[in-house]
Design an enzyme around this catalytic site. Structure first.
Site, PDB file in Angstrom:
ATOM      1  N   CYS A 268      18.585  12.190  12.214  1.00  0.00           N
ATOM      2  CA  CYS A 268      19.407  12.302  13.431  1.00  0.00           C
ATOM      3  C   CYS A 268      19.679  10.930  14.022  1.00  0.00           C
ATOM      4  O   CYS A 268      20.543  10.778  14.862  1.00  0.00           O
ATOM      5  CB  CYS A 268      18.716  13.178  14.454  1.00  0.00           C
ATOM      6  SG  CYS A 268      17.269  12.402  15.141  1.00  0.00           S
TER       7      CYS A 268
ATOM      8  N   LYS B 210       7.701  27.284  14.961  1.00  0.00           N
ATOM      9  CA  LYS B 210       8.590  27.906  13.962  1.00  0.00           C
ATOM     10  C   LYS B 210       9.274  26.736  13.241  1.00  0.00           C
ATOM     11  O   LYS B 210      10.293  26.221  13.683  1.00  0.00           O
ATOM     12  CB  LYS B 210       9.618  28.790  14.680  1.00  0.00           C
ATOM     13  CG  LYS B 210      10.176  29.938  13.860  1.00  0.00           C
ATOM     14  CD  LYS B 210      10.776  29.556  12.533  1.00  0.00           C
ATOM     15  CE  LYS B 210      12.173  28.997  12.657  1.00  0.00           C
ATOM     16  NZ  LYS B 210      12.670  28.433  11.353  1.00  0.00           N
TER      17      LYS B 210
HETATM   18  P1  NAD Z   1      19.311  23.709  11.941  1.00  0.00           P
HETATM   19  O1  NAD Z   1      19.985  23.767  13.268  1.00  0.00           O
HETATM   20  O2  NAD Z   1      19.956  24.381  10.784  1.00  0.00           O
HETATM   21  O3  NAD Z   1      17.840  24.360  12.038  1.00  0.00           O
HETATM   22  C1  NAD Z   1      16.929  23.974  13.028  1.00  0.00           C
HETATM   23  C2  NAD Z   1      15.996  25.149  13.323  1.00  0.00           C
HETATM   24  O4  NAD Z   1      16.754  26.225  13.855  1.00  0.00           O
HETATM   25  C3  NAD Z   1      15.283  25.668  12.082  1.00  0.00           C
HETATM   26  O5  NAD Z   1      13.943  25.975  12.419  1.00  0.00           O
HETATM   27  C4  NAD Z   1      16.076  26.914  11.731  1.00  0.00           C
HETATM   28  O6  NAD Z   1      15.310  27.903  11.096  1.00  0.00           O
HETATM   29  C5  NAD Z   1      16.555  27.403  13.077  1.00  0.00           C
HETATM   30  N1  NAD Z   1      17.852  28.113  12.996  1.00  0.00           N
HETATM   31  C6  NAD Z   1      18.853  27.881  12.105  1.00  0.00           C
HETATM   32  N2  NAD Z   1      19.875  28.724  12.357  1.00  0.00           N
HETATM   33  C7  NAD Z   1      19.518  29.491  13.402  1.00  0.00           C
HETATM   34  C8  NAD Z   1      20.168  30.547  14.119  1.00  0.00           C
HETATM   35  N3  NAD Z   1      21.393  30.970  13.802  1.00  0.00           N
HETATM   36  N4  NAD Z   1      19.523  31.112  15.157  1.00  0.00           N
HETATM   37  C9  NAD Z   1      18.287  30.694  15.496  1.00  0.00           C
HETATM   38  N5  NAD Z   1      17.624  29.695  14.850  1.00  0.00           N
HETATM   39  C10 NAD Z   1      18.230  29.093  13.818  1.00  0.00           C
HETATM   40  O7  NAD Z   1      19.021  22.160  11.632  1.00  0.00           O
HETATM   41  P2  NAD Z   1      18.494  21.519  10.288  1.00  0.00           P
HETATM   42  O8  NAD Z   1      19.578  21.544   9.275  1.00  0.00           O
HETATM   43  O9  NAD Z   1      17.170  22.060   9.933  1.00  0.00           O
HETATM   44  O10 NAD Z   1      18.253  20.011  10.773  1.00  0.00           O
HETATM   45  C11 NAD Z   1      19.262  19.036  10.788  1.00  0.00           C
HETATM   46  C12 NAD Z   1      19.860  18.898  12.172  1.00  0.00           C
HETATM   47  O11 NAD Z   1      18.861  18.543  13.114  1.00  0.00           O
HETATM   48  C13 NAD Z   1      20.888  17.775  12.242  1.00  0.00           C
HETATM   49  O12 NAD Z   1      21.955  18.217  13.021  1.00  0.00           O
HETATM   50  C14 NAD Z   1      20.133  16.652  12.923  1.00  0.00           C
HETATM   51  O13 NAD Z   1      20.944  15.717  13.599  1.00  0.00           O
HETATM   52  C15 NAD Z   1      19.290  17.424  13.877  1.00  0.00           C
HETATM   53  N6  NAD Z   1      18.151  16.635  14.348  1.00  0.00           N
HETATM   54  C16 NAD Z   1      18.162  16.211  15.637  1.00  0.00           C
HETATM   55  C17 NAD Z   1      17.137  15.439  16.125  1.00  0.00           C
HETATM   56  C18 NAD Z   1      17.122  14.974  17.557  1.00  0.00           C
HETATM   57  O14 NAD Z   1      16.064  14.602  18.040  1.00  0.00           O
HETATM   58  N7  NAD Z   1      18.242  14.993  18.243  1.00  0.00           N
HETATM   59  C19 NAD Z   1      16.061  15.121  15.273  1.00  0.00           C
HETATM   60  C20 NAD Z   1      16.079  15.592  13.957  1.00  0.00           C
HETATM   61  C21 NAD Z   1      17.130  16.359  13.508  1.00  0.00           C
END
Ligand code: NAD
Length: 498
Positions: free
Chosen positions: A281, A173
């Site tokens: 990240c 997803k």
């Molecule tokens: P996000 O949390 O908004 O979304 C991530 C995933 O979760 C997406 O597939 C999204 O559709 C889903 N999602 C969003 N809201 C949801 C909900 N309420 N319920 C269920 N699923 C939901 O993150 P983003 O904006 O796409 O990515 C950026 C974030 O990811 C930043 O915080 C970044 O630091 C983090 N990140 C972390 C790493 C790591 O390895 N620690 C790597 C890359 C990015």
């Protein structure tokens, strides 16, 4: 308008939910495609196909499974530039950076080609009288990966490559904000020989995610995204009896000691702080010079560099970074800059009013730099995920170790110094999962593992490297005795090795 559906049963299918999300072109702000948002029953259908396909895939011997991934590597090489351009067009990162995104994913696919070696079990001949003891690593079944917008190629590959090499079926997803590259990865896997149904991509939002988290046929969930959602996914998956590893947000700090090579430190900060518009990240978002003199020297060199950053559309080969992912995210990042001023930090470089000529509706902003940020400010505590760097002045080394250690996030950290003693002490004591020494973005290579501590990672195993094999398999341990030579009668005490 281009429509993006799902990839289910080995082919692209249209969405049937009647719901769709906008996929923007971050350079222009225009909607360039509509992505279907899956309903419960569409996800269930994908899971059912995966469940049917998985046993035959698990029965393919490990080397042959690896060969499918090798072929996938080949196909990816042929399409590398096209995919990088597609990635840039939805994400907004530069072409060169998109190539890096793909490459770091492919490196995990390369690692996964060697997974047959790590799938070997243990064996002890003669562990007791006529007894052999051995362990097997078996796939879990159907597993799911939920991935963020900021690495639309790399993170899906980090998830599905080890999972598939271990014999699982996979439901991906991806982020609904840049879904085209993940869809193409799925097509290429099938072209490489992956049987239909073994990997399915469902596009969607919370409805799709919640279906994956609660469906009993999903055995494990790997998530990457923001910490609040990571925690929710971890708790919900665990409450539904699933294995889960969920990686969250970050606030990575870079410590600059008085003896650091200041030019090297400034180069590193500029790249790690502003590359990909700070939407990484592992971006450095806090610089911690140790001692007043270090801070003054650092800022003298840093300010003109931030002022002269070259911002451009993702198609501009000369640009240091491109637009942010969406208008909403751009507004959020700018509001953090407003907040920093209100909190009393000193804004040395203000990129809020930057306008990109010819792309006035794009999601552009210039680099921002704050000095005199303190640990009680929200711009220090919270992840901004934009081209905004905060300088927190530490009076001594002890304070510099304490800052990242006491921060609620613990993804990456770096120390710049020529002092081996200080570096060694820092490595041992700092409470952060990935540490760089004179290295600003310490993303480990594919054969090590990647994972942050504290609110940057929920779960006990990391991504890629040997941990990925542990995560995507379960161990079965067998104690076998053959009848010849066994003369014991009935035993009523627990067997021991007295
Ligand atoms: P996000 O949390 O908004 O979304 C991530 C995933 O979760 C997406 O597939 C999204 O559709 C889903 N999602 C969003 N809201 C949801 C909900 N309420 N319920 C269920 N699923 C939901 O993150 P983003 O904006 O796409 O990515 C950026 C974030 O990811 C930043 O915080 C970044 O630091 C983090 N990140 C972390 C790493 C790591 O390895 N620690 C790597 C890359 C990015």
């Amino acid at each position: 308008m281009r429509e993006i559906g799902h990839f289910i049963g080995g082919k692209q299918v249209k969405g049937t939910s009647g719901r769709a999300g906008d996929v923007f072109n971050p350079n222009t702000g225009e909607v360039q495609a509509k992505v279907a948002l899956a309903k419960h029953s569409e996800v269930e259908h994908a899971i059912a196909l995966a469940e049917t396909a998985q046993p035959a895939w698990a029965a393919v011997n490990p080397q042959r499974r690896a060969r499918v991934l090798m072929k996938f590597l080949d196909l990816m090489q042929k399409e590398f530039d096209t995919l990088a351009r597609l990635l840039s067009s939805e994400h907004g990162k530069t072409f060169a950076d998109s190539k890096g995104d793909i490459q770091r994913g492919l490196e995990v696919v390369e690692f996964a080609c060697g997974i047959p070696h790590l799938l070997k079990g243990e064996f002890t001949a003669g562990a007791g009288p006529n007894i052999d003891l051995f362990s097997l690593r078996q796939p879990l079944g159907v597993v799911a990966g939920i991935t963020p917008f900021n690495f639309p190629a790399m993170i899906p590959m980090w998830k599905f490559a080890p999972a598939l090499a271990c014999g699982n079926a996979f439901i991906l997803k991806p982020s609904e904000r840049d879904p085209s590259v993940p869809m193409r990865l799925a097509e290429l896997l099938v072209e490489a020989g992956l049987p239909a149904g073994v990997l399915n991509v469902v596009n969607g939002d919370k409805e799709a995610v919640d279906t994956l988290l609660t469906d009993p046929r999903i055995q494990a969930v790997g998530f990457v995204g923001s910490s609040a959602i990571a925690e929710y996914v971890y708790a919900t998956a665990a409450a539904n009896g699933k294995r889960a590893q969920c990686f969250g947000g970050a606030k990575n700090q870079m410590i600059i000691m008085p003896d650091a090579d200041m030019d090297q430190a400034v180069d590193a900060l500029i790249g790690a702080g502003y590359g990909s518009a700070g939407e990484r990240c592992m971006a450095v978002s806090v610089a911690v010079p140790v001692g007043r003199k270090t801070a003054d020297v650092l800022l003298e060199k840093l300010v003109p560099r931030v002022e002269s950053l070259k911002i451009g559309p993702s198609t501009d080969a000369q640009a240091d970074f491109g637009p942010l992912i969406t208008r909403a995210h751009l507004d959020k990042v700018k509001s953090y800059v407003d907040l920093g001023i209100k909190e009393g930090a000193k804004l040395l470089v203000d990129g809020r009013n930057f306008k990109m000529q010819g792309y006035e509706n794009g999601n552009f902003m210039g680099g921002c730099l704050f000095d005199h940020v303190t640990p009680d400010m929200r711009i220090y505590k919270e992840e901004i995920f934009g081209p905004v760097l905060a300088v927190v002045r530490a009076k001594d080394y002890e304070e510099a170790v304490r800052l990242p250690s006491e921060h609620e996030y613990g993804n990456g950290v770096a120390i710049f110094t020529r002092d081996g003693d200080a570096a060694r002490d820092f490595i041992n004591r700092v409470e952060v999962g990935m540490v760089g020494v004179n290295f600003a973005i310490p993303v480990p290579l594919s054969y090590y593992t990647f994972g942050g501590w504290k609110r940057s990672g929920f779960g006990d195993l990391n991504q890629h490297g040997p941990d990925s094999v542990r995560f995507y398999t379960r161990t079965k341990t067998v104690t076998a005795r053959w009848p010849s030579g066994v003369k014991e009668g009935a035993e009523f005490v627990i067997p021991t090795m007295k």
